[in-house]
Each structure stands twice: as structure tokens, then as C-alpha cells.
Design an enzyme around this catalytic site. Structure first.
Site: not given
Length: 310
Positions: A93, A127, A190, A216, A220-223
Site C-alpha cells: 500500500r 495492491h 468514498k 477487493d 484491514d480494519s474492515g471499516g
């Protein structure tokens, strides 16, 4: 040909070995009291074609150093060719400068892997595609799309599906899967107020009455996934599932996903998971061992890898 595994994902390495009928080569990896890593190859590998399997997942720095030290040990043991099989390429990333005085760490890691002795790299769903160009050695970037396509065909009516890209940057990835399934695509608009946080602004495309599949490469955080699922439901989606290649799942990601609008999160085993992920009610794993195993077999036999995706 011989397979060697680091400690980041022994289960996947053994599954790859079972698939191509190649047992893992004996490799002793120890850590001294101060954290230094020591590697000893327990078999003769002189003149062998070596495939070293190691994801650079959490703890990323430890697993990266382990990969580099293993390659140095293999090179000094007179291996003929070393292929670094990195199912999850950490630091991917950080593939560009995001501001003044910031690094391009993905390029740095690519340099380290080549300098440590790798002759070739085999990885999965980078990525960003341009990371292939960061390596000065042959690099095969496999795509998980055919694996997810087979699973979707078994579990869904494709006439109801809508493949959703979680951001503008993932449109090419989403379109690839959608074209294989004959499905439409939608895009989540977004923004990121700050690193690690995302805010869904709008949904581009008509998702009303559709079964949405968010596609995707990393969760990572799932947010992002949870916020996108909630927004898609607001716009009339019947159900929302997510298919993601690499399950980083840091912090309270598993808990967040379990409470979200996602009917299920389907991930590959490119990163080893713990018991909380295995017991999660709406997370399911798909093995990429057959895909990686077939790619390894083709590389060893000097056959085409790209034909896996024709």
C-alpha cells in the site's frame, strides 16, 4: 524442485506441497532472546530449484526479515534458482509518494528481495499492478479472480449479482470479475478523512433489488467494507457479501464485520488466521493452495503461467 517455508503461513505452505506432491524441505528457524533470526536449511539443496513460501503479513517486519535471511541461507547453500513465493506482499500500500518527504516502501522491499538472492518472485493480487515494475527480476502476479468466480457460480444466481468496487481504484479488478460472470458493476464513492478511516459518500450504479458482491484485494480494519455494505443496503440491495483476497483483519475488524450488514466475508488463506476468524459466524475461507501450487509447477517446468487465466 524443493519447497521451503517460513513461519508466516505453514498451513498454506503444507497445502501447496500436498497439492503438487512435494514435501516441505527441513528448515530450522529460531529467534534469539534479542529477537535476531537464525535459519538453518536441514537438507542438501545444492543445484536445486527452490520455492520459498513466506507472506510478509503481521508482524510484517519480522516476516520480511525472515524471508530475506532464508534467501541468504539458500543462496549460500548453492541453490540453483530461488523463487520467492509471497502470497501476501506487505508494504504494497506504500506504492507511491503520498506527500512531501515520504518513502515508496514497496520499491524498497522489492530491492531488498532481489538483493537477498531471489531470482524470481511469485505473488498474488498485488495492491497496485505497477509494483511488478518495482522488481528488476521476473515477477508473476497471480489473480484470484478465477477462484472467486468458481465459488460465486456455485453459491449465487449470476443474473441477480452486482459486482461492487469499494473505490474508484478497484474498478479494473471489479470489471474483470464482472465480465467473467456476465454481471453489472457499481462503484462506491468514498473519501478518507485520515489514514485508516473511510467515509462513503455515494453509490454509483443502481443496486436496488440486486445481490451485491464487494470485490477487493485487502481487508484491514474492515471499516470500508462495513460502511459500504450499510450504504448498499440503504440503496435497496437485497444482500451484500464481500470477496477479498488478503484478510489482514487488524484491531477489532472481526468483531466489526460480525456486527455489520455483510451476509458473509469470503477470504483466501494467503494470510494465516487465528481462532477468532475461524469461529466468526460470517467469515469463510477459500484455499489458494491449488492456484499457487499449479503456478509453482509451471514455473519449475518452464511452462506458461499466464495460461492459468485464459
Amino acid at each position: 524442485m524443493k519447497l521451503v517455508s517460513g513461519t508466516s503461513n505453514k498451513v498454506l505452505a503444507k497445502a501447496i506441497g500436498d497439492h503438487i506432491d512435494a514435501p516441505l524441505t527441513e528448515c530450522e528457524i529460531e529467534r534469539f532472546a534479542d529477537g535476531e533470526i537464525f535459519v538453518r536449511i536441514g537438507e542438501n539443496i545444492r543445484g536445486e530449484d527452490i520455492f520459498l513460501i513466506q507472506s510478509t503479513s503481521k508482524p510484517a517486519n519480522d516476516h520480511l526479515m525472515e524471508l530475506l535471511i532464508c534467501m541468504d541461507a539458500l543462496a549460500r547453500a548453492s541453490a540453483n534458482r530461488i523463487t520467492a513465493v509471497i502470497p501476501y506482499f506487505g508494504y504494497a500500500r506504500q506504492d507511491r509518494k503520498t506527500g512531501g518527504r515520504t518513502p515508496i516502501t514497496a520499491k524498497l522491499v522489492a530491492n531488498l528481495v532481489a538483493e537477498a538472492g531471489a531470482h524470481r518472485v511469485l505473488t498474488l493480487d498485488l495492491h497496485a499492478g505497477q509494483i511488478q515494475g518495482f522488481f528488476d527480476i521476473p515477477t508473476d502476479n497471480l489473480f484470484v479472480t478465477p477462484v472467486f468466480e468458481d465459488d460465486l457460480l456455485r453459491n449465487y444466481d449470476t443474473s441477480e449479482l452486482m459486482i461492487v468496487s469499494p473505490d474508484v481504484g478497484g474498478v479494473v479488478r471489479a470489471r474483470s470479475l464482472a465480465s467473467r460472470l456476465g454481471a453489472d458493476i457499481a462503484i462506491v464513492d468514498k473519501r478518507r478523512p485520515k489514514p485508516g478511516q473511510s467515509e462513503v459518500m455515494n453509490i454509483i450504479g443502481d443496486v436496488e433489488g440486486r445481490r451485491c458482491i464487494i470485490f477487493d484485494d485487502i481487508v484491514d480494519s474492515g471499516g470500508t467494507l462495513c460502511n459500504a455494505a450499510a450504504k448498499l443496503k440503504e440503496h435497496g440491495a437485497i444482500s451484500v457479501a464481500a470477496y477479498v483476497t488478503h484478510g489482514v483483519l487488524s484491531g477489532k475488524a472481526v468483531e466489526r464485520i460480525a456486527k455489520s450488514e455483510l451476509s458473509e466475508l469470503v477470504m483466501t488463506d494467503s494470510i494465516a488466521v487465528d481462532e477468532t476468524v475461524i469461529k466468526a459466524p460470517n467469515i469463510r475461507m477459500i484455499s489458494i493452495a491449488p492456484l499457487l501450487g499449479e503456478a509453482i509447477r509451471r514455473i519449475a517446468n518452464e511452462e506458461s503461467v499466464s495460461k492459468l487465466f485464459d
